[in-house]
Design a protein around this motif. Structure first.
Motif, PDB file in Angstrom:
ATOM      1  N   TYR A 159      23.714-134.276 -69.738  1.00  0.00           N
ATOM      2  CA  TYR A 159      23.360-132.944 -69.168  1.00  0.00           C
ATOM      3  C   TYR A 159      21.961-133.068 -68.518  1.00  0.00           C
ATOM      4  CZ  TYR A 159      27.989-131.373 -70.635  1.00  0.00           C
ATOM      5  OH  TYR A 159      29.440-131.290 -70.512  1.00  0.00           O
ATOM      6  N   ASN A 164      18.027-122.833 -68.005  1.00  0.00           N
ATOM      7  CA  ASN A 164      18.435-124.406 -68.137  1.00  0.00           C
ATOM      8  C   ASN A 164      19.257-124.345 -69.263  1.00  0.00           C
ATOM      9  OD1 ASN A 164      16.332-124.048 -66.162  1.00  0.00           O
ATOM     10  ND2 ASN A 164      15.862-126.158 -66.424  1.00  0.00           N
ATOM     11  N   LEU A 165      20.028-125.540 -69.499  1.00  0.00           N
ATOM     12  CA  LEU A 165      20.268-126.057 -70.758  1.00  0.00           C
ATOM     13  C   LEU A 165      18.920-126.519 -71.631  1.00  0.00           C
ATOM     14  CD1 LEU A 165      22.298-126.934 -72.597  1.00  0.00           C
ATOM     15  CD2 LEU A 165      22.393-129.124 -71.672  1.00  0.00           C
ATOM     16  N   LYS A 198      25.773-123.634 -57.847  1.00  0.00           N
ATOM     17  CA  LYS A 198      24.483-124.082 -58.547  1.00  0.00           C
ATOM     18  C   LYS A 198      23.968-125.467 -58.094  1.00  0.00           C
ATOM     19  CE  LYS A 198      24.767-126.390 -62.318  1.00  0.00           C
ATOM     20  NZ  LYS A 198      24.507-127.997 -62.509  1.00  0.00           N
ATOM     21  N   ASN A 199      24.957-126.604 -57.939  1.00  0.00           N
ATOM     22  CA  ASN A 199      24.346-127.809 -57.335  1.00  0.00           C
ATOM     23  C   ASN A 199      23.849-127.648 -56.112  1.00  0.00           C
ATOM     24  OD1 ASN A 199      25.211-128.869 -59.859  1.00  0.00           O
ATOM     25  ND2 ASN A 199      27.133-129.455 -59.070  1.00  0.00           N
ATOM     26  N   ASP A 221      20.676-132.954 -65.689  1.00  0.00           N
ATOM     27  CA  ASP A 221      20.588-132.212 -64.531  1.00  0.00           C
ATOM     28  C   ASP A 221      20.394-130.690 -64.950  1.00  0.00           C
ATOM     29  OD1 ASP A 221      20.635-131.465 -61.731  1.00  0.00           O
ATOM     30  OD2 ASP A 221      22.688-130.961 -61.929  1.00  0.00           O
ATOM     31  N   GLU A 222      21.520-130.277 -65.986  1.00  0.00           N
ATOM     32  CA  GLU A 222      21.515-128.889 -66.549  1.00  0.00           C
ATOM     33  C   GLU A 222      20.060-128.599 -67.180  1.00  0.00           C
ATOM     34  OE1 GLU A 222      24.210-130.767 -66.328  1.00  0.00           O
ATOM     35  OE2 GLU A 222      25.565-129.542 -65.426  1.00  0.00           O
ATOM     36  N   TRP A 249      31.064-123.116 -70.040  1.00  0.00           N
ATOM     37  CA  TRP A 249      30.401-122.650 -68.908  1.00  0.00           C
ATOM     38  C   TRP A 249      31.015-122.185 -67.480  1.00  0.00           C
ATOM     39  CZ3 TRP A 249      26.966-127.759 -69.032  1.00  0.00           C
ATOM     40  CH2 TRP A 249      26.197-127.751 -69.953  1.00  0.00           C
ATOM     41  N   ALA A 288      20.950-123.729 -64.305  1.00  0.00           N
ATOM     42  CA  ALA A 288      22.156-123.875 -64.048  1.00  0.00           C
ATOM     43  C   ALA A 288      23.171-122.442 -64.533  1.00  0.00           C
ATOM     44  CB  ALA A 288      22.665-125.195 -64.728  1.00  0.00           C
ATOM     45  N   PHE A 289      22.482-121.655 -65.098  1.00  0.00           N
ATOM     46  CA  PHE A 289      23.214-120.513 -65.745  1.00  0.00           C
ATOM     47  C   PHE A 289      22.700-119.236 -65.727  1.00  0.00           C
ATOM     48  CE2 PHE A 289      23.257-124.480 -68.871  1.00  0.00           C
ATOM     49  CZ  PHE A 289      24.454-124.986 -68.204  1.00  0.00           C
ATOM     50  N   GLU A 299      32.266-127.313 -71.192  1.00  0.00           N
ATOM     51  CA  GLU A 299      32.462-127.107 -69.868  1.00  0.00           C
ATOM     52  C   GLU A 299      33.465-125.817 -69.689  1.00  0.00           C
ATOM     53  OE1 GLU A 299      32.489-130.816 -67.615  1.00  0.00           O
ATOM     54  OE2 GLU A 299      30.538-131.282 -68.229  1.00  0.00           O
ATOM     55  N   ARG A 324      29.527-123.703 -60.712  1.00  0.00           N
ATOM     56  CA  ARG A 324      28.885-124.866 -60.757  1.00  0.00           C
ATOM     57  C   ARG A 324      28.521-125.767 -59.456  1.00  0.00           C
ATOM     58  NH1 ARG A 324      30.515-128.607 -65.710  1.00  0.00           N
ATOM     59  NH2 ARG A 324      28.422-129.221 -65.544  1.00  0.00           N
TER      60      ARG A 324
END
Lengths: 81, 375, 426
Positions: free
Chosen positions: C188, C157-158, A42-43, C190-191, C355, C196-197, C352, A39
């Motif tokens: 969330y 993304n989310l 990613k940031n 930002d996500e 995730w 993010a994933f 989380e 994470r």
């Protein structure tokens, strides 16, 4: 020990510049520092986009990262990201 | 300050999310949230919710196309301003709900809606066919195997009577997705209309170098049918891919990742029908939709074969199912062999699964019914 | 942009259901670019194939989601749809709107786009269809500055979370779906706006097991309201149903004569666990046997209500068939308190944890349900620090191939083959 934020940024940019393919999944950057959590990587990658050093590349369903200079865009747009 | 193209990041606002929902609650909703006791459908398309405070929320549900113009939205706003204190909502199935706080306000609203041509059909409640959830199709998508809005319009015209009434054994949820990506929830619908491709992708060797990352295209194939290859383009050998057509399952995932591998085709593409899915946990567990008609041709503008197939299944179900039984519950009670016989749908080998987890769908018992299929 | 002949599409102006063709024509009177939508779609109707191209790279600065690029493959013939990008606006929870807000969105969309929309997209966003690249930034600027309206998610993304209308207008909602949806959406941002994933990730919030937003079929984390005490019974109302004084099933069967309401046949016999019976005119329920399927509540909403100890069941890993086949979400947490009082802390911690694991082990373009299937539910349960319980499965495994760990086996795995041979001739 985990890399500092600046070191991580440099490592990500180097990867984006030298990887055989220009578009990279976020997972491709994990190897830049195995000691940093995904994470956080990613940031940092998203921060590099904000700084204009990387861009997002999207197939619609999947989003990847790329160096702007390495992307051939079908539409000839300059990628706005 | 207005937007300055020279300095797009000046004053930038981001990550503020949607507006807070309670700003948009009609007053009767805001005052009674969490206090509702029961509801009743008083006539097709009209619901009343009763609060423990004694308040009532009367809802008039109206069908709409998913693809709508701002002119139509403004007309909805006019209606809501006139009758509903300036608030209304949309449902997850693209219906529109106008809410008022007393029974006396319902009829004037209904009369107003009726006076606006066929733009605001009232219905979509209870044991009927409510609005079809669907995808973009030829109106906006780059991978479709069929249109979406047009097929939905043709089917809803034919099933209109079931939208405005509640005479089925249970609710029937119909969904359409215009390709195997299934952007609509067709994999768990009573009747699903699904666009399918039947020709493997073509390889545009002239374009592939410019627009594709070959490893992405190769890894996109779930069956390993896309392999690295070489081709001659203008006398120069280039790296490209080849498709093993025998292993192709026509999912289009390679085209998603590589624009130089188009697979859409006027004759290859068409529609499959799946039935018996459900989302609700009521009585039985959620079920996937099952493929019963592997292919019907694309016949715009009104897709008569698809319309007839959907109507045939719906009306056979309506006649035969018990009260409360969803399409999938009915098919399981009578047995799928009976389903095919009663619906007069030819059973084909295409309905026998040979993909992953296929074994779960094979019959491993001596229990079956003798239908015309057993010669 | 000139009008095109559209004899095929014109056929879709007939019939009782609202016609999108009539509607686009109405919009075209205001914005002639819409004639080119009709022109291009008419051509697709004639040729039976799409004329839209792959996306390309468009978006607003700093966001990796919310815009999906789209171009016509016949831009000279249909210049009005040369660029036809999608803008996803994050819908308000439950999709209630004030006319003031919707009119303001319409005005912006009249100024910067085609005027056509989807109300709403499959995921839940308010979708604006048909924007030129150069209009994206000014549109976004005015949406955020003047309307306080942000974009939704796309790509890896989310995706924009969605909820059923819950307690706002339903008696069955067992937690506040709209507050949960809104707070997690805000938490969330930002996500939602930046990838993010390994692939897309979805939350959906349903207030009860009827699951009106299809959470169990369509979301990676499905939060579905439930209760753990007894169904509340109003025996007087039960008697009214039996006497036929209240329409059964909330009036949902009213257009056909199904005969007199029969509680034995329509409620008790259809209960999947057989945990109900009549006794001296009263309806009895053995709640310990109840699986909360909702059937009896659906049929007699005035007599039966969910219990008062309410929360949610959390299921993980649903997806549509692409690529390994469709999956429903698997029941992971039987009961969780879902409350704004602690800012949904327990749910956020749960998400989380998923995730952190999925980002690490999930393959590119692999949904979390596929990762769970590839690696196994036992591993997932361990990763989530949960006790394995029979509720996690439909039935125990029927093969004996257990992945024993060395520390579980007496004496470990280290053995001396020489010593073995001394006792067992080869």
């Amino acid at each position: 020990m985990a890399l500092s934020r600046d070191e991580l940024k440099a490592a990500i940019l180097k990867k984006a510049e030298t990887a055989p393919k220009p578009q990279l999944y976020i997972k491709d950057f994990y190897a830049c520092d195995p000691d940093t959590k995904p994470r956080e990587i990613k940031n940092v990658a998203n921060d590099l986009v904000k700084e204009g050093k990387l861009m997002f590349w999207s197939s619609g369903s999947t989003t990847m990262y790329a160096m702007k200079s390495r992307i051939k865009n079908e539409e000839g747009d300059s990628g706005v990201n | 300050m207005a937007y300055d193209p020279a300095n797009p990041m000046v004053d930038r606002i981001s990550d503020i999310g949607p507006r807070y929902y309670s700003e948009f609650h009609p007053p009767v909703v805001k005052a009674n949230k969490g206090k509702w006791l029961w509801h009743e459908i008083t006539q097709p398309g009209v619901l009343v919710h009763k609060s423990e405070t004694g308040a009532e929320c009367w809802t008039v549900r109206v069908g709409a196309a998913r693809l709508i113009s701002i002119e139509l939205i403004r007309e909805m706003c006019d209606i809501a301003d006139k009758h509903c204190d300036g608030f209304f909502r949309f449902t997850t199935r693209n219906n529109v709900e106008f809410m008022v706080d007393s029974k006396a306000k319902v009829q004037p609203l209904l009369d107003d809606l009726k006076g606006r041509g066929n733009r605001f059909p009232v219905g979509g409640t209870g044991c009927g066919v409510t609005n079809i959830v669907h995808t973009q199709g030829w109106v906006h998508c780059h991978t479709p195997a069929t249109d979406a809005s047009g097929v939905v319009k043709a089917v809803m015209d034919e099933l209109f009577d079931y939208f405005t009434s509640m005479k089925l054994p249970a609710q029937v949820r119909i969904a359409l997705a215009c390709c195997l990506n299934m952007c609509g929830a067709v994999h768990a619908s009573d009747i699903a209309i699904l666009g399918v491709h039947r020709k493997p992708p073509m390889i545009d060797h002239h374009r592939i170098t410019g627009v594709c990352e070959l490893p992405l295209a190769i890894s996109a194939c779930p069956l390993g049918a896309v392999k690295p290859a070489k081709a001659m383009v203008n006398g120069v050998e280039i790296k490209t891919v080849a498709v093993n057509a025998e292993r192709c399952m026509f999912c289009g995932n390679c085209y998603t990742m590589c624009p130089a591998m188009p697979l859409a085709d006027p004759d290859g593409d068409g529609i499959a029908i799946l039935v018996g899915g459900k989302v609700s946990n009521s009585r039985t567990a959620p079920k996937f939709s099952k493929l019963v008609i592997p292919f019907l041709p694309n016949t715009p503008p009104r897709w008569p074969e698809v319309v007839a197939a959907v109507k045939g299944i719906l009306e056979t179900y309506a006649k035969d199912a018990h009260k409360y039984e969803r399409v999938g519950e009915w098919a399981e009670r009578i047995g799928w062999e009976k389903f095919f016989e009663k619906c007069n749908i030819p059973f084909t080998i295409k309905s026998i699964d040979d993909y992953r987890l296929a074994y779960d769908t094979w019959r491993t018992t001596t229990q079956f019914k003798y239908t015309s299929h057993v010669k | 942009m000139a009008k095109h002949e559209t004899p095929l599409l014109d056929e879709l102006e007939k019939g009782p259901w609202p016609s999108f063709v009539t509607d686009i024509k109405r919009q075209a009177e205001k914005n002639p670019a819409c004639w080119d939508i009709l022109g291009q779609v008419e051509l697709s109707y004639k040729e039976k194939i799409t004329h839209w191209k792959h996306g390309g790279i468009v978006g607003v600065f700093g966001y990796g989601g919310g815009i999906v690029g789209r171009y016509s493959d016949l831009p000279k013939r249909f210049p009005g749809v040369e660029h036809f990008h999608t803008v996803r606006l994050n819908q308000p929870a439950s999709k209630y709107y004030s006319t003031e807000h919707l009119r303001a969105i319409c005005d912006k969309w009249e100024k910067y786009g085609s005027g056509m929309t989807n109300m709403h997209g499959s995921t839940g966003d308010l979708v604006l269809l048909g924007c030129r690249t150069e209009s994206l930034e000014p549109l976004f600027y005015e949406l955020t500055h003047e309307l306080q309206q942000d974009l939704g998610g796309s790509g890896s993304n989310l995706r924009t979370p969605a909820n059923c209308l819950g307690q706002s207008r339903c008696e069955w909602a067992c937690y506040d779906t709209e507050e949960a949806c809104h707070q997690l959406t805000m938490h969330y941002q930002d996500e939602i706006h930046r990838p993010a994933f390994p692939y897309k990730f979805k939350f959906k919030f349903s207030g009860c097991p009827n699951d009106c937003v299809a959470a169990i079929a369509r979301s990676d984390v499905a939060v579905i309201g439930t209760w753990r005490d007894n169904i509340r019974i109003d025996q007087a109302a039960v008697k009214e149903y039996v006497a036929g004084k209240i329409p059964s099933n909330g009036g949902a069967h009213a257009s056909r004569d199904w005969g007199k309401f029969d509680i034995q046949k329509e409620v008790i016999a259809l209960c999947p666990t057989g945990c109900m019976w009549m006794e001296g005119g009263d309806l009895k329920i053995d709640d310990a046997e109840c699986t909360r399927c909702m059937h009896c509540l659906n049929v007699m909403p005035r007599a039966l209500r969910p219990g008062v100890e309410q929360g949610a069941t959390i299921c993980v890993g649903a997806k549509a068939p692409i690529l390994d086949g469709a999956q429903f979400a698997t029941m992971i947490v039987p009961f969780m308190k879902v409350s704004a009082d602690n800012e949904f802390e327990e749910l956020i911690e749960f998400i989380e944890k998923i995730w952190d694991w999925w980002m690490e082990v999930g393959k590119n373009r692999e949904r979390v349900g596929e990762t769970m299937q590839r690696i196994g539910l036992p591993t997932f349960i361990k990763v989530m620090d949960l006790e394995p319980i029979p509720q996690h499965i439909k039935e125990p495994r029927s093969n004996p191939y257990v992945f024993w760990q060395e520390e579980e086996v007496e004496g470990g795995w280290d053995r001396d083959v020489e010593e073995f041979r001394a006792r067992h001739a080869a």
